[in-house]
Design a protein around this motif. Sequence first.
Motif, short mmCIF file in Angstrom:
data_model
loop_
_atom_site.label_atom_id
_atom_site.label_comp_id
_atom_site.label_asym_id
_atom_site.label_seq_id
_atom_site.Cartn_x
_atom_site.Cartn_y
_atom_site.Cartn_z
N VAL A 40 0.85 -1.18 0.00
CA VAL A 40 0.00 0.00 0.00
C VAL A 40 0.89 1.24 0.00
CG1 VAL A 40 -1.76 1.30 1.24
CG2 VAL A 40 -1.84 -1.20 1.24
N ILE A 41 0.69 2.09 -1.00
CA ILE A 41 1.47 3.32 -1.10
C ILE A 41 0.63 4.47 -0.58
CG2 ILE A 41 2.61 4.90 -2.67
CD1 ILE A 41 3.13 2.57 -4.51
N PRO A 169 -6.47 -0.01 -8.07
CA PRO A 169 -7.09 -0.10 -6.73
C PRO A 169 -6.18 -0.71 -5.67
CG PRO A 169 -8.14 -1.59 -8.32
CD PRO A 169 -7.27 -0.68 -9.09
N PHE A 170 -5.28 -1.64 -6.06
CA PHE A 170 -4.40 -2.24 -5.06
C PHE A 170 -3.35 -1.26 -4.55
CE2 PHE A 170 -4.88 -6.98 -6.42
CZ PHE A 170 -6.22 -6.94 -6.05
N GLN A 171 -3.18 -0.11 -5.23
CA GLN A 171 -2.26 0.92 -4.75
C GLN A 171 -2.89 1.79 -3.67
OE1 GLN A 171 -1.64 2.54 -8.78
NE2 GLN A 171 0.55 2.23 -8.45
N ILE A 172 -4.20 1.65 -3.46
CA ILE A 172 -4.94 2.52 -2.56
C ILE A 172 -5.56 1.66 -1.46
CG2 ILE A 172 -6.80 4.22 -2.39
CD1 ILE A 172 -6.39 4.67 -5.44
N TYR A 200 -12.94 7.17 -7.37
CA TYR A 200 -13.47 6.24 -6.38
C TYR A 200 -12.73 4.93 -6.51
CZ TYR A 200 -16.56 2.97 -3.99
OH TYR A 200 -17.07 2.01 -3.15
N SER A 201 -12.25 4.38 -5.40
CA SER A 201 -11.53 3.12 -5.40
C SER A 201 -11.94 2.30 -4.19
CB SER A 201 -10.01 3.36 -5.37
OG SER A 201 -9.31 2.14 -5.32
N THR A 202 -12.08 0.98 -4.41
CA THR A 202 -12.43 0.11 -3.30
C THR A 202 -11.81 -1.26 -3.52
OG1 THR A 202 -14.25 -0.79 -1.96
CG2 THR A 202 -14.58 -0.71 -4.35
N GLY A 210 -10.41 -5.54 -6.61
CA GLY A 210 -10.58 -4.10 -6.47
C GLY A 210 -11.18 -3.48 -7.70
N PHE A 211 -11.90 -2.38 -7.47
CA PHE A 211 -12.50 -1.61 -8.56
C PHE A 211 -12.10 -0.14 -8.39
CE2 PHE A 211 -15.31 -5.15 -7.64
CZ PHE A 211 -15.60 -5.66 -8.89
#
Length: 906
Positions: A40-41, A169-172, A200-202, A210-211
Motif C-alpha cells: 500500500v502506497i 485499486p491495489f495501490q490505494i 473512487y476506489s475500493t 478491487g474496482f
Amino acid sequence: MMKNKATYLSAVLASSFALSPLSIAIGQELSEAEKSEVEVIEVTGIKRSMFSANDAKRSSDSITDGISAEDLGVFPDGNVAESLQRITGVSIDRSGGEGRFITVRGLGPEFNTVLANGRMLATENAGREFSLDVLSADLINGAQVYKSSNAALTEGAIGGTVDITTWRPFQIEGTKMIGSISGTYDTNAEENDVKASTLYSTTSDDDTMGFLFSLAYSQRTARLDSVFSDGYRFMDFDASQTANGQAVTGATTLAAQRFQLFNQDRERLGGTAVFQWKPADDHEIIIDGLFSLFDVDDTSYQAAFPLDAGGSLGFSDVVVDSNNFVTSATKDGRVDVIKGANPRDTQTFQFGYNHKWTINENLSMVADIAYSEAESNGYGKDRFFIARADTDVTFNMVGDFPQITTGQDLTDPSIWESHVVAKQGNDTNDSVLETKVDFDYVIEDMGMLYAAKFGLYYSDREKDIKASLRGPCATCYNGGKINYTDTSFFSTFKPSNYMSEASGNFTNAWIDFNFDDFPAYLTSEAALGQLSAADRASIEARIAEGGFEPQANPGGSGSVTEESLAAYFQLSLMGERWDALIGARYIETDQVSTGQFQEIIELVDIVDPDGFVENRIVTLSDPTSTSFNNDYSELLPSASIRIELDEEGDLLLRGAFSESITRPTINSLSTSISYSTNVGAERVSASNPNLTPFKSTNYDMSIEWYFNDVGSLTFAAFNKQLDSFLTVSTEPVTILGVEFGDTRPRNGGEGEITGYEIAYQQVFDTLPAPFDGLGIQANYTNIDSSADYSDLGNSEELTLEGLSEHNANLILFYEKEQVKVRFAYNYRSDFINEAVSWIGGPKSTDDFGQLDFRASYDINDNFQVFVEGINITNETLSQFYDLDKKLLSGYEDFGSRYALGVRAQF
C-alpha cells in the motif's frame, strides 16, 4: 519478409489468452504459497512525490527520470506535458498556452513514444506524435521517461519513451473517494471557467479484488494574441519610389503582415476504469480502460496586409538602411480581413487485458493485449473567409514588430469587397492493436548470470485520413469582384487589451461577420446582379457544382498500415556491487501506403481591376490510385551496467549503449499531396512514402548520489549518432510556368547530439522551525548538436530542428503540516523550427521562460483549499525567419491562468 506473420501473431495471442480460468486452476494446484501482502502506497504531498520519483530512478535498470502524483488526484501541474517539462532533458511545445507536445534531449515529439500503462496510445494527429493535452493530469498516477533503451522496451523512440501510469485499486488502501472542483480565470479571455474531477476506489476485505473509476472535466476559455509575417522578399525600387530619390536593387522587404487573435473554448472530459483481481496467489488480472473527449472550438480573427501583391508596384517613400533592409514604406495596396475556424474535435480511448502468472519460483510470465483508437472529426469544418478593401498601407519596422497604419478606417462597413469563402478540413482515424508476452526466468548456479528476460511483440496500426478541398466557388468572387452592399452583417471587432505586452502603434480594430452571412449574400441577387453576364453565368455554374461547400479531396486522402513484429532476449548479470543487462531486439516492419494522386493540369489567373493577379483557378487531373510498400528489419543491440560505488549503495555509476530507431511519422508516409495557389505564397504540400527510418547509436552514462530518501544529486551525459534524420524542407519547383515552394519531409544527412544533465533535489528538514519545510528541485540540461542540411539546400551547419541548447527548471517549495506552497520556473533557449524555410534561411523560435505556482491549505483530514497560477509573469513567445532575430515571423501572447478550488477525500 513477413511470411510467418500469421504464425507469429497466433503464438503471441495464444500466450495471452492461455491465461484463462483453466490455467488459473492449474496454477492453484501448482502453488500453495501463502498469500502475499499487497503493498500500500500512502501518498503525502510534495515530499512523497519526490520520494517516489527518487525511488523509481534509483531502482531502475535503465537511465530514467520521472514524476509522481503528490496525492490522489493531485499532479504537480494541471497538464501532463507541463509536468513532464520539469524533468531533466524534457521541454514542451504549447497550443493555446497549454503544453501539448514534448521534446526529449533535443528530439521532438515525432521521435518520442508515449505509452499508457506500458501500451501504445493512438493519436488524433496525422502523425505518430501524441498530444498530451488530451489527458487530464487528474487521472494520472505518474510518468516515467526512459532515456536509455533496452531490449525489453518497445522500439520507436530515439529521444525517449514516456510511460504514463494511471491509478490501480491495489495501490490505494481500502475504500476512498476523492473530489475536486475549481474555478479558473484566463487573463486574456477575461473569462471564468470550471474544472472538476473525482476518483473512487475500493478493494475487497481480503484484498484480492478491487474496482476503481475516475472522471475529470474541464472547460477553459482561452485567447491568443498574435502577430505573424508571411515572409520577406527581395525587391527593386526606382528613384521615384524611394524617400532619398536613389534607386535600390535587391532590398529585403516585408512581404505580408497579419495581426491575429484566436479565441478558443477548450472542453475536456476523460476517465479511467480498472478491475484488478488476484484469483490465486500466483495470478493477477487487470482489465482497464481510459477515454478522453477533447473539443477545441477555435475561431481566428485577422487583419492581413499583402504588401508583396503586385511586386514593387505601388510602393512609395521607401526607406532602406545600410543593410539594404526596408525600414519603412507606403504601399498603394489593400487589406484582407480574415475570419477562420479550425476546430479540434477528438476522441481517444484505450482498453486492455493484463495477466501476470508466476508459473513457478523461477519462471513468471506477463501477457498483455490492448487496443487503442483515436479520431479527429474535422471534415469540412475549417473556415477561411476573407473580405477585402483597397487602402494605402504604411509600415514601419520599429518596436516589437512591424507597425502598420492604413488610409481607410478598417471598422467602416462600407469599404469591403468580396474575396475568398473557403470551407475544408480532414477526418483522421488511428487504431493500434498490440499484444505481447514477456517471460522472466531466474537462473540458479550459473555464477554472475542470474536472470533472463525474453518475449514477443506484435502490433497492427492503421492511420486513415479523409481530406476535403474548398468548394468550387471558394474563389468565385476573388479580388473584389463585387461590393458588400448589405453592410448589416458587419460589426466592429475591437478586443480589449489586444497585444497588451507589446509596444508601439499597430492595427487593433477591424470588422467582424458571421460565417453564414457571406455564402448567403454571395448567392443572392444583390451579389449576382453586380456581375457581368459572363461572370454571372460562370459563377452560377460553379454554385450549381457545389458552391461553397467542401468537396472530397482524393489526393489528400489515404491510408497507411503498419505491422510490426518483434522478439527480444536479455540477460541479467550481477556481481558483488554491480549488475548489468545485455540483450538485443529484432524487429520486422511492413508498411503499405495507399491513396490517390492528382497533379495540376491547368492554372487560370484571376486578375483584379488594377491588373494584379489576385488568385488562380486550378484544375487537377483525375485521381489515380497509387500504392507504396516499404519493408525493413532491424537488429537493435543494447547493454547497460550499474555499479554501487559505496557500501550503502547510495552512490551509483551507470553506463549504457543502445541502437534505436524512429519510424517515419505516419502522415509523412502517406501519398497525400495538396496545392495552394495563393499569389506570392504558392505551395505544394506533400508526403513521402519512401522515407526510411531514422536510426541512432546512443551512449549514456550517469553518476547518482542519493543522500537520503528524497534528496539526490545526479549528473548524466549522453551522445547520439544520428543517421538519415528526417526534416521538413521547402524546395522551389516550377508548375506550368509558376514557381511553387514544394514542402515535404525528406531524409537528410547525418547528425549528432551531445549533452549533459545535472539535477538536484533536497528537503531542508534539518533547519530550525519553521524553515524545516523548505525544499528545492533544480535541473539543467545542455544539448549540443550538429546537422548537415546541404542536401536540402542549406549550406550552413545548424543544430537539429526543435533542439534548445539550454533547458532548466527551478522549483522552490514549502511544505509543513497543513501548508504547501510551490513556485516552478521552466526555461528553454531558442531553437530552429525549420532548417530550410520558404525564404531560404532557417526559421527559429526565441527563448522562453515561464513561472507557475500552487499553494494549498489542509482545513482538516478531509478538505483542502488551493490556488494555482500559470505563466504568472505573462511571458510571450517570438519566432523569426533568421538566426539573427531581425526578420520577425511570429509573436504570441497567451496570457496567464489562475484557479481557486477545493478538494475533498473520504
